[in-house]
Design an enzyme around this catalytic site. Structure first.
Site, PDB file in Angstrom:
ATOM      1  N   ASP B  93       0.864  -1.182   0.000  1.00  0.00           N
ATOM      2  CA  ASP B  93       0.000   0.000   0.000  1.00  0.00           C
ATOM      3  C   ASP B  93       0.902   1.233   0.000  1.00  0.00           C
ATOM      4  O   ASP B  93       2.127   1.129   0.037  1.00  0.00           O
ATOM      5  CB  ASP B  93      -0.984  -0.042   1.171  1.00  0.00           C
ATOM      6  CG  ASP B  93      -0.291  -0.027   2.516  1.00  0.00           C
ATOM      7  OD1 ASP B  93       0.936   0.203   2.556  1.00  0.00           O
ATOM      8  OD2 ASP B  93      -0.958  -0.242   3.536  1.00  0.00           O
ATOM      9  N   ASP B 266      -8.000  -7.561   0.097  1.00  0.00           N
ATOM     10  CA  ASP B 266      -7.088  -7.833   1.214  1.00  0.00           C
ATOM     11  C   ASP B 266      -7.814  -7.477   2.489  1.00  0.00           C
ATOM     12  O   ASP B 266      -8.673  -6.584   2.481  1.00  0.00           O
ATOM     13  CB  ASP B 266      -5.815  -6.984   1.128  1.00  0.00           C
ATOM     14  CG  ASP B 266      -6.045  -5.577   1.647  1.00  0.00           C
ATOM     15  OD1 ASP B 266      -6.650  -4.757   0.921  1.00  0.00           O
ATOM     16  OD2 ASP B 266      -5.678  -5.290   2.803  1.00  0.00           O
ATOM     17  N   CYS B 304     -13.548 -29.026   6.137  1.00  0.00           N
ATOM     18  CA  CYS B 304     -12.292 -28.387   5.726  1.00  0.00           C
ATOM     19  C   CYS B 304     -11.175 -29.422   5.628  1.00  0.00           C
ATOM     20  O   CYS B 304     -11.043 -30.299   6.473  1.00  0.00           O
ATOM     21  CB  CYS B 304     -11.925 -27.312   6.741  1.00  0.00           C
ATOM     22  SG  CYS B 304     -10.359 -26.503   6.399  1.00  0.00           S
ATOM     23  N   CYS B 306      -7.881 -28.587   5.496  1.00  0.00           N
ATOM     24  CA  CYS B 306      -6.588 -27.971   5.807  1.00  0.00           C
ATOM     25  C   CYS B 306      -5.836 -28.792   6.853  1.00  0.00           C
ATOM     26  O   CYS B 306      -6.404 -29.635   7.537  1.00  0.00           O
ATOM     27  CB  CYS B 306      -6.753 -26.513   6.261  1.00  0.00           C
ATOM     28  SG  CYS B 306      -7.105 -26.271   8.009  1.00  0.00           S
ATOM     29  N   CYS B 309      -7.407 -28.780  10.395  1.00  0.00           N
ATOM     30  CA  CYS B 309      -8.635 -29.569  10.555  1.00  0.00           C
ATOM     31  C   CYS B 309      -8.375 -31.070  10.394  1.00  0.00           C
ATOM     32  O   CYS B 309      -9.146 -31.889  10.888  1.00  0.00           O
ATOM     33  CB  CYS B 309      -9.709 -29.075   9.581  1.00  0.00           C
ATOM     34  SG  CYS B 309     -10.335 -27.452  10.085  1.00  0.00           S
ATOM     35  N   HIS B 335      -5.787 -21.848   9.700  1.00  0.00           N
ATOM     36  CA  HIS B 335      -7.107 -22.274   9.235  1.00  0.00           C
ATOM     37  C   HIS B 335      -7.871 -21.120   8.577  1.00  0.00           C
ATOM     38  O   HIS B 335      -8.485 -21.286   7.518  1.00  0.00           O
ATOM     39  CB  HIS B 335      -7.936 -22.854  10.384  1.00  0.00           C
ATOM     40  CG  HIS B 335      -9.366 -23.053  10.002  1.00  0.00           C
ATOM     41  ND1 HIS B 335      -9.799 -24.167   9.313  1.00  0.00           N
ATOM     42  CD2 HIS B 335     -10.458 -22.249  10.121  1.00  0.00           C
ATOM     43  CE1 HIS B 335     -11.088 -24.047   9.054  1.00  0.00           C
ATOM     44  NE2 HIS B 335     -11.510 -22.889   9.541  1.00  0.00           N
TER      45      HIS B 335
END
Lengths: 369, 369
Positions: B93, B266, B304, B306, B309, B335
């Site tokens: 930014d 974002d 999930c 991931c 998980c 997560h």
């Protein structure tokens, strides 16, 4: 019985030895360093990362897990291994050390210890039977007998009375064991007194355990007293059983312990100093958080092949630590544990190659603390 | 010029679109969510973990990096990519948002902004030229023009004056660009006023940028005002350029943004709420730190796939969070970022398959916030 210790090799020039411990959750090559996972987590590390750095066994703290989240909850979760997602061996301490060092208003009786939680002042009682019950719920592979680690290693009468009670507690701990997937180690006490260490070894080996820990060291006594006590005590222990030096220590302590015949070590040092911004290198310990490293674009240790040293600079890690970024502590912790485990690997290899003492000498030539 | 945007597909039933951005450090498939790495670290994550969850681009904050560790130091380290060990694209930014929201005693002049650091009160000046100089030292792939994000999106006169200055600053930002590995995006302001958004788009597209951000939203206005402003503004932007909605947002915001033609997002939300013990699930957000989950041995989200998980339970994560163990925040952060990136993947796939609106409908049926 799922436990076994195989003594594979003894060094020709020192008491150093190599061995293999078999537990319900797998094998451990000794001498070994065990990272400490006080609250069901080796601080800042995942289980996957512990495997990356080849941790073979970790330690869990009975006192902390008993208070929070509680051993019943962990039992309900399927045991400590499953709760924290670690499928390799775990050793749990007995809770004794923390009851005596952390809790308030403790009262020692023959039946056990009454104490108040250091967290909320709630009242609790731990006996040898209770300690074994908790460790049984946790499901660790190696269980420690409930003991008192005397607060004053130099007070003869106190240490003498305490070690005798610890022996009686060890017998009760043994009698309370009911899970043949778990193995109980006895703990030798006796402060810095030769005759008391002898007495403790005699009484504990009379009961008989599959492994022996040496407790009550690295609790404030002079380094020289610790080494002398080890020199005296370790040879008294049966050769065919593993020997565990509790709560020790620095890289030098590990080398000196191995030299004196110790097989197992644990210590919070590498993870604790990591959180304060200090790291181990082959040239000694440095505080990477210091301004000196602001523009140092080298890795923590140019001789190190760990993930951190392959990817991150001192300058970046210092920046993270100064900003209290979690990644900073992650990187220093990972590196420090890798350093300890890697040191033990090198020690094992040097014993195997028959050059442990020259490895030791070369290590000290480079490493300045 | 290493930058390119390829518009690959536009949804038949909405303004949703798929595209591909090419930068010096690689390609990004849009629509995309960019994890925020404020201080040269996406809080609690390593670069390796960001790759595990398929983060394609991250965001860095010019204001923070300028103050600490300083852009000169990062330049000396070889740029932000090398400093933080991230070899994929980075967007920085302009510093404007933080100068206006974090710093003390700021004074806005035509030449730039005088302000005092929120850390130590030290005096600084950032102009469009200075912002570009800093971002050039950081070496990000996508650079943002220096802008003011008006503190009161509902104050017409203030917003009007501010957006005109922001346009002049954008022109100066463009003139200051010197590194053809970097690409400058312009920022559309105008608060919640249709005519001011139109004016901003007109003036910014007259200057001409390879991409456009919509700023000044999600800063306290009603959700409905944000969506109406998007409805009005996005169609005014050139179709063949990427569109970035700054600082937004929740899973719903991402879906609604995509529906209105946004390509890039974002937000600190997934990492910030993770540190407060909250996690996203396919059924909505839950605070896993709460007592409800004390004995919940399910993963955060049974839907999930991931790492967290697959390996850890709500009960364990709650225990870690309650004990302030770093691993707790690591697991919730991992997560949550996975959830956002996975959501964007599903959105991309639904656009590709021509069923984005029914994906959206199904998502809302399950997800209750």
């Amino acid at each position: 019985m799922s436990f076994n210790f195989e003594l594979k090799q003894t060094d020709a020039d020192s008491l150093a030895r190599r061995g293999k411990i078999t537990t319900y959750h797998g094998e451990i090559e000794t001498p070994i360093f065990m990272p400490v996972g006080t609250q069901a987590t080796v601080k800042a590390m995942t289980s996957e990362e512990l495997k990356e750095i080849d941790a073979e066994i970790i330690l869990g703290n009975t006192y902390h897990l008993y208070l929070r989240p509680g051993h019943e909850l962990i039992k309900e979760a399927g045991g400590l291994h499953k709760f924290m997602n670690w499928d390799r061996p775990i050793l749990t301490d007995s809770g004794g050390f923390q009851v005596f060092s952390l809790s308030d208003l403790r009262e020692i009786k023959e039946e056990g210890v009454y104490f108040q939680s250091h967290i909320d002042g709630s009242k609790h009682f731990i006996s040898p039977e209770k300690s074994i019950e908790i460790q049984n719920a946790l499901g660790s592979d190696i269980v420690m007998a409930f003991d008192e680690c005397p607060p004053e290693p130099g007070n003869y009468d106190y240490v003498d009375n305490s070690l005798e009670r610890t022996v009686r507690w060890a017998k009760r701990s043994k009698d309370a064991m009911s899970n043949d997937k778990q193995t109980l180690f006895g703990i030798i006490q006796g402060g810095i007194f030769k005759d008391l260490r002898e007495k403790s070894v005699k009484m504990m080996t009379d009961i008989g355990f599959p492994g022996y820990a040496i407790g009550g060291l690295s609790v404030g006594e002079a380094k020289d007293d610790m080494l002398k006590t080890l020199d005296h005590t370790t040879p008294l222990l049966p050769k065919e059983k593993p020997r565990y030096l509790m709560g020790v220590g620095t890289p030098e302590d590990l080398i000196e312990g191995v030299k004196r015949g110790i097989d197992m070590f644990d210590c919070v040092m590498p993870t604790r100093i990591a959180r304060h911004g200090s790291v181990y290198t082959s040239k000694g310990r440095i505080t990477v958080r210091n301004a000196t490293y602001k523009k140092d674009f080298n890795p923590i240790d140019t001789d190190c092949d760990c993930y951190v040293c392959q990817n991150y600079t001192r300058a970046y890690i210092r920046h993270l630590l100064k900003r209290n970024e979690i990644l900073g502590v992650r990187l220093t912790t990972y590196h420090n544990l890798h350093f300890f485990i890697d040191l033990m690997k090198k020690i094992k290899y040097s014993i195997k190659e028959g050059n442990f003492l020259s490895f030791r000498e070369n290590f000290y030539k480079k490493y300045k603390d």
